[in-house]
Scaffold this motif. Structure first.
Motif, mmCIF file in Angstrom:
data_model
loop_
_atom_site.group_PDB
_atom_site.id
_atom_site.type_symbol
_atom_site.label_atom_id
_atom_site.label_comp_id
_atom_site.label_asym_id
_atom_site.label_seq_id
_atom_site.Cartn_x
_atom_site.Cartn_y
_atom_site.Cartn_z
ATOM 1 N N LYS A 256 -109.879 15.485 -20.673
ATOM 2 C CA LYS A 256 -111.109 16.032 -21.243
ATOM 3 C C LYS A 256 -111.067 16.067 -22.772
ATOM 4 O O LYS A 256 -112.095 16.261 -23.429
ATOM 5 N N GLN A 257 -109.865 15.887 -23.329
ATOM 6 C CA GLN A 257 -109.726 15.913 -24.789
ATOM 7 C C GLN A 257 -110.014 14.551 -25.419
ATOM 8 O O GLN A 257 -110.182 14.453 -26.637
ATOM 9 N N VAL A 258 -110.044 13.485 -24.611
ATOM 10 C CA VAL A 258 -110.271 12.139 -25.135
ATOM 11 C C VAL A 258 -111.660 12.068 -25.776
ATOM 12 O O VAL A 258 -112.658 12.499 -25.196
ATOM 13 N N GLY A 259 -111.704 11.541 -26.998
ATOM 14 C CA GLY A 259 -112.947 11.450 -27.750
ATOM 15 C C GLY A 259 -113.165 12.609 -28.704
ATOM 16 O O GLY A 259 -114.039 12.539 -29.586
ATOM 17 N N ARG A 260 -112.372 13.667 -28.557
ATOM 18 C CA ARG A 260 -112.513 14.812 -29.464
ATOM 19 C C ARG A 260 -111.821 14.528 -30.800
ATOM 20 O O ARG A 260 -110.839 13.790 -30.868
ATOM 21 N N THR A 261 -112.362 15.106 -31.844
ATOM 22 C CA THR A 261 -111.734 15.032 -33.160
ATOM 23 C C THR A 261 -111.017 16.352 -33.414
ATOM 24 O O THR A 261 -111.636 17.422 -33.338
ATOM 25 N N LEU A 262 -109.717 16.273 -33.690
ATOM 26 C CA LEU A 262 -108.891 17.465 -33.812
ATOM 27 C C LEU A 262 -108.144 17.495 -35.140
ATOM 28 O O LEU A 262 -107.753 16.453 -35.671
ATOM 29 N N GLU A 263 -107.949 18.699 -35.659
ATOM 30 C CA GLU A 263 -107.079 18.895 -36.809
ATOM 31 C C GLU A 263 -105.671 19.170 -36.291
ATOM 32 O O GLU A 263 -105.442 20.166 -35.592
ATOM 33 N N VAL A 264 -104.742 18.289 -36.632
ATOM 34 C CA VAL A 264 -103.375 18.389 -36.130
ATOM 35 C C VAL A 264 -102.446 18.809 -37.264
ATOM 36 O O VAL A 264 -102.418 18.161 -38.318
ATOM 37 N N MET A 265 -101.713 19.894 -37.066
ATOM 38 C CA MET A 265 -100.708 20.285 -38.046
ATOM 39 C C MET A 265 -99.436 19.486 -37.769
ATOM 40 O O MET A 265 -98.865 19.574 -36.679
ATOM 41 N N VAL A 266 -99.022 18.711 -38.751
ATOM 42 C CA VAL A 266 -97.864 17.838 -38.578
ATOM 43 C C VAL A 266 -96.615 18.684 -38.355
ATOM 44 O O VAL A 266 -96.382 19.677 -39.056
ATOM 45 N N ALA A 267 -95.831 18.296 -37.360
ATOM 46 C CA ALA A 267 -94.643 19.061 -36.998
ATOM 47 C C ALA A 267 -93.384 18.257 -37.290
ATOM 48 O O ALA A 267 -93.432 17.044 -37.494
ATOM 49 N N GLU A 268 -92.276 18.947 -37.277
ATOM 50 C CA GLU A 268 -90.982 18.324 -37.505
ATOM 51 C C GLU A 268 -90.199 18.337 -36.198
ATOM 52 O O GLU A 268 -90.009 19.383 -35.587
ATOM 53 N N GLY A 269 -89.774 17.153 -35.737
ATOM 54 C CA GLY A 269 -88.938 17.089 -34.550
ATOM 55 C C GLY A 269 -89.665 17.163 -33.228
ATOM 56 O O GLY A 269 -89.036 17.307 -32.179
ATOM 57 N N GLU A 270 -90.990 17.054 -33.220
ATOM 58 C CA GLU A 270 -91.740 17.152 -31.965
ATOM 59 C C GLU A 270 -91.852 15.814 -31.229
ATOM 60 O O GLU A 270 -92.056 15.787 -30.032
ATOM 61 N N GLY A 271 -91.767 14.714 -31.969
ATOM 62 C CA GLY A 271 -91.929 13.402 -31.342
ATOM 63 C C GLY A 271 -90.631 12.619 -31.358
ATOM 64 O O GLY A 271 -90.242 12.055 -32.372
ATOM 65 N N ARG A 272 -89.950 12.562 -30.210
ATOM 66 C CA ARG A 272 -88.643 11.903 -30.152
ATOM 67 C C ARG A 272 -88.731 10.398 -30.390
ATOM 68 O O ARG A 272 -87.775 9.774 -30.828
ATOM 69 N N LYS A 273 -89.884 9.802 -30.095
ATOM 70 C CA LYS A 273 -90.030 8.350 -30.234
ATOM 71 C C LYS A 273 -90.825 7.952 -31.471
ATOM 72 O O LYS A 273 -91.191 6.788 -31.631
ATOM 73 N N ASP A 274 -91.086 8.903 -32.368
ATOM 74 C CA ASP A 274 -91.956 8.613 -33.509
ATOM 75 C C ASP A 274 -91.433 7.464 -34.359
ATOM 76 O O ASP A 274 -92.208 6.639 -34.855
ATOM 77 N N GLY A 275 -90.130 7.395 -34.552
ATOM 78 C CA GLY A 275 -89.573 6.324 -35.390
ATOM 79 C C GLY A 275 -89.841 4.960 -34.813
ATOM 80 O O GLY A 275 -90.218 4.024 -35.533
ATOM 81 N N ALA A 276 -89.687 4.816 -33.502
ATOM 82 C CA ALA A 276 -89.872 3.516 -32.858
ATOM 83 C C ALA A 276 -91.348 3.135 -32.753
ATOM 84 O O ALA A 276 -91.693 1.950 -32.797
ATOM 85 N N THR A 277 -92.226 4.124 -32.629
ATOM 86 C CA THR A 277 -93.649 3.841 -32.422
ATOM 87 C C THR A 277 -94.451 3.875 -33.717
ATOM 88 O O THR A 277 -95.652 3.621 -33.694
#
Length: 505
Positions: free
Chosen positions: A389-410
Motif C-alpha cells: 500500500k506504500q507503493v507510489g507514496r512520496t516519503l521523507e526518509v531519514m538516512v540511517a547508519e548501518g541499516e542496509g547490509r547490501k547498500d555497498g553492492a546495490t
C-alpha cells in the motif's frame, strides 16, 4: 570543562568493550556503561576486538530461558584470553547479574566484577577495587541508587537518541521477570526529561525515542494520569526536534489523551508498538494482562481513526502454558483484524522465578513450533500486503547508519520513513550523510522493507547530518561525547529494537 576536555585530562587506563544482550533499555544502559568507562580514562577497543580489551563488560538479559547458558559460554571463551593477559578484567551486569548474583563468580571465578541493574554507576569503582584487592567484587543494590540519566553517556548515534523517562515496572505479568529485577516504576521529572532532549537537540540530534519498561504508564509515580500525553505535547514545542517515538507502551494505560497527543503533535511519528502477547482472553487472563481482545482491537481502531497511516507493530508469545488450539486461533484472528505492519513473535520460554514457569499445561515443543510457523507465515503475508500500500507514496526518509547490509553492492542508501518502515533508495548524486533527509517515491515493497528505485526528489542537509560528519571527522580513539543530565548536550543513538523485556511490555 567539556566532557572531551575532561577525558583528555585523565590518563588512559586501557581499552574496553561492552557486549549488550536484550532490550532497548539494556542498549541504552550500555551507552551509560561506555560513558562511565571513558569518563574514568578508558578508550573503546577497535571494532572486531572480540574480547581483546583490557576491560570486557557483559550487559545481560534474563528474559530468555537460555540466557545463562549464553553468558557462561561467552565467559568460558574469555577465560584462556584472560590467562594470557595479566590485568585484564571481566565484569557482568544487567538483569541476569541481578538475578544470579554470587552464582556468577562461583561458575566463572575469573570474573572480576558483578553489578546489578540498580547500581551501574558503580562499575569504575568496582573495577578499581577488584584490581587493588585482587578479588572479585559482587555488589547488587536492591533499589535504584541514582536515576541512570544522571550518568555520563557515550551515545552511539549522532542523529538519534534514546531518552529514558522511567525505570522499572508495576505490572505482574506471569511470564515476565523484569519487575523483580528492575524494581517498581520510578518516573523522572518532566523538566529533567525535556532538558535532556533540548541538550541533545542542541548538539544536532533530530530524533528521540522515549524509553520505559512501560512507557505510557509514565506519571503513575508522579500522581498525574495524563503526564505521558503532556510530555508528548511538550516534545512538540522543542524547536529542531523532528521526530519523536516511544517504546514500549501497555494497552492497559493507553488512553484517549495519548492518542490525541499523537495525532495533534506534528513531530510525534505515525508509528505505534503495542504488545498484544495473545489474542485469547483466557490466555491474557493467565498472563495477568489487564485487557482483553476487544479492548486491544478497540485501541487499534481508535489509533487508525485518528492517524489513518499509522504503522502498528506488536509482540506475540506463542505456546504460553495452557494455550489450546482455540486460544491460538484467537491470536490468529486478532492478527488478521489488527493488520500489524510487523510483529516480534516469540515461542514461550520459561523464565525461572516467574509464575508461568511452574504452571500446568506446558505446551509440547513441537506444537509450539508448528503454531509459531503458522503465525509467522500469516504475519509475513499481512506485512507484505500493508507494505504494498506504500507503493507510489512520496516519503521523507531519514538516512540511517548501518541499516542496509547490501547498500555497498546495490549503490543504495537506507533509512527510516516517518512510520519507521525501512526504506532502501538509490544513492543521490550529491553527498548524503546519516541524519540528512531524502524525499523519495516508493516503487517496490517487500515484507520487511520498501524500495525507491528512482532518483531522489529532494535532499535536505540537516544539523543532524552535520553532527554525524563532525563526529566522524574526530581523531580516532578520541573518547565519545558524554551527556549526563541536562548540563552538556551530545549526539545520541538509535540501535534497532531487539527482543527482550522492553519488547515484551
Amino acid at each position: 570543562m567539556t566532557s572531551s576536555d575532561r577525558s583528555q585530562a585523565v590518563d588512559v587506563k586501557g581499552t574496553y568493550e561492552v557486549r549488550t544482550y536484550g532490550c532497548q533499555m539494556n542498549v541504552h544502559d550500555s551507552e551509560r556503561l561506555s560513558g562511565l568507562l571513558e569518563d574514568a580514562g578508558y578508550v573503546r577497543a577497535p571494532e572486531g576486538s572480540d574480547g581483546d580489551a583490557d576491560v570486557v563488560v557483559f550487559n545481560t538479559c534474563a528474559v530468555r530461558e537460555n540466557a545463562d547458558n549464553k553468558l557462561y559460554g561467552n565467559l568460558g571463551r574469555l577465560a584462556p584470553m584472560k590467562t594470557r593477559r595479566p590485568g585484564m578484567q571481566i565484569a557482568v551486569g544487567g538483569c541476569l547479574a541481578q538475578k544470579d548474583r554470587d552464582t556468577i563468580v562461583k561458575k566463572a571465578p575469573w570474573v572480576d566484577v558483578v553489578f546489578g541493574t540498580h547500581n551501574i554507576g558503580k562499575l569504575p569503582v568496582l573495577l578499581e577495587r577488584a584490581r587493588v584487592q585482587e578479588e572479585a567484587q559482587v555488589e547488587i543494590a536492591e533499589s535504584l541508587e541514582a536515576f541512570p540519566s544522571t550518568l555520563p553517556t557515550r551515545r552511539e548515534s549522532a542523529y538519534a537518541a534514546w531518552v529514558s523517562i522511567s525505570v522499572g515496572c508495576n505490572n505482574t505479568c506471569t511470564f515476565c521477570i523484569v519487575p523483580a529485577l528492575r524494581g517498581k516504576e520510578e518516573d523522572r521529572r518532566p523538566g529533567d526529561i525535556l532538558a535532556e532532549i533540548e541538550a541533545l537537540v542542541g548538539e544536532g540530534v533530530s530524533e528521540i525515542t522515549l524509553l520505559g519498561q512501560n512507557v505510557n504508564a509514565y506519571g503513575s509515580d508522579l500522581g498525574d494520569r495524563e503526564a505521558f500525553s503532556k510530555l508528548l505535547r511538550a516534545c512538540g514545542e522543542i524547536e529542531g526536534l523532528e521526530r519523536v517515538r516511544f517504546t514500549s507502551p501497555h494497552p492497559r494505560d493507553f488512553t484517549d489523551d495519548v492518542i490525541a497527543a499523537m495525532a495533534e503533535t506534528p513531530n510525534v511519528m505515525p508509528q505505534l508498538h503495542m504488545p498484544l502477547q495473545s489474542g485469547s482472553d483466557t490466555i491474557l487472563k493467565a498472563m495477568r494482562r489487564s485487557y482483553r481482545q476487544e479492548r486491544f482491537l478497540g485501541i487499534i481502531k481508535k489509533v487508525r481513526d485518528a492517524i489513518p497511516r499509522a504503522a502498528i507493530s506488536t509482540d506475540i508469545i506463542v505456546g504460553f502454558p495452557g494455550e489450546t488450539e482455540e486460544d491460538f486461533e484467537q491470536t490468529m484472528h486478532t492478527v488478521r483484524e489488527a493488520r500489524f505492519a510487523n510483529a516480534f513473535t516469540f515461542q514461550y520460554s520459561k523464565r525461572p522465578g516467574t509464575p508461568a514457569a511452574t504452571m500446568e499445561g506446558q505446551v509440547p515443543k513441537e506444537v509450539v513450533q508448528a503454531r509459531y510457523e503458522r503465525l509467522v507465515a500469516l504475519q509475513e503475508e499481512i506485512s507484505w500486503e500493508e507494505n504494498k500500500k506504500q507503493v507510489g507514496r512520496t516519503l521523507e526518509v531519514m538516512v540511517a547508519e548501518g541499516e542496509g547490509r547490501k547498500d555497498g553492492a546495490t549503490h543504495r542508501l537506507s533509512g527510516r520513513a516517518p512510520d519507521n518502515r525501512l526504506v532502501h533508495f538509490t544513492k543521490p548524486e550529491q553527498e548524503v550523510r546519516p541524519g540528512d533527509v531524502v524525499t523519495v517515491e516508493i516503487t517496490y515493497a517487500a515484507p520487511h522493507h520498501l524500495l525507491a528505485e528512482g532518483p531522489a526528489q529532494a535532499v535536505r542537509r540537516t544539523r543532524a547530518g552535520d553532527a554525524w560528519q563532525k563526529r566522524n571527522e574526530a581523531p580516532p580513539q578520541q573518547p565519545g561525547v558524554m551527556l549526563g543530565l541536562p548540563t552538556v548536550g551530545i549526539p545520541a543513538p538509535l540501535p534497532a529494537p531487539t527482543g527482550g523485556c522492553s519488547a515484551l511490555g
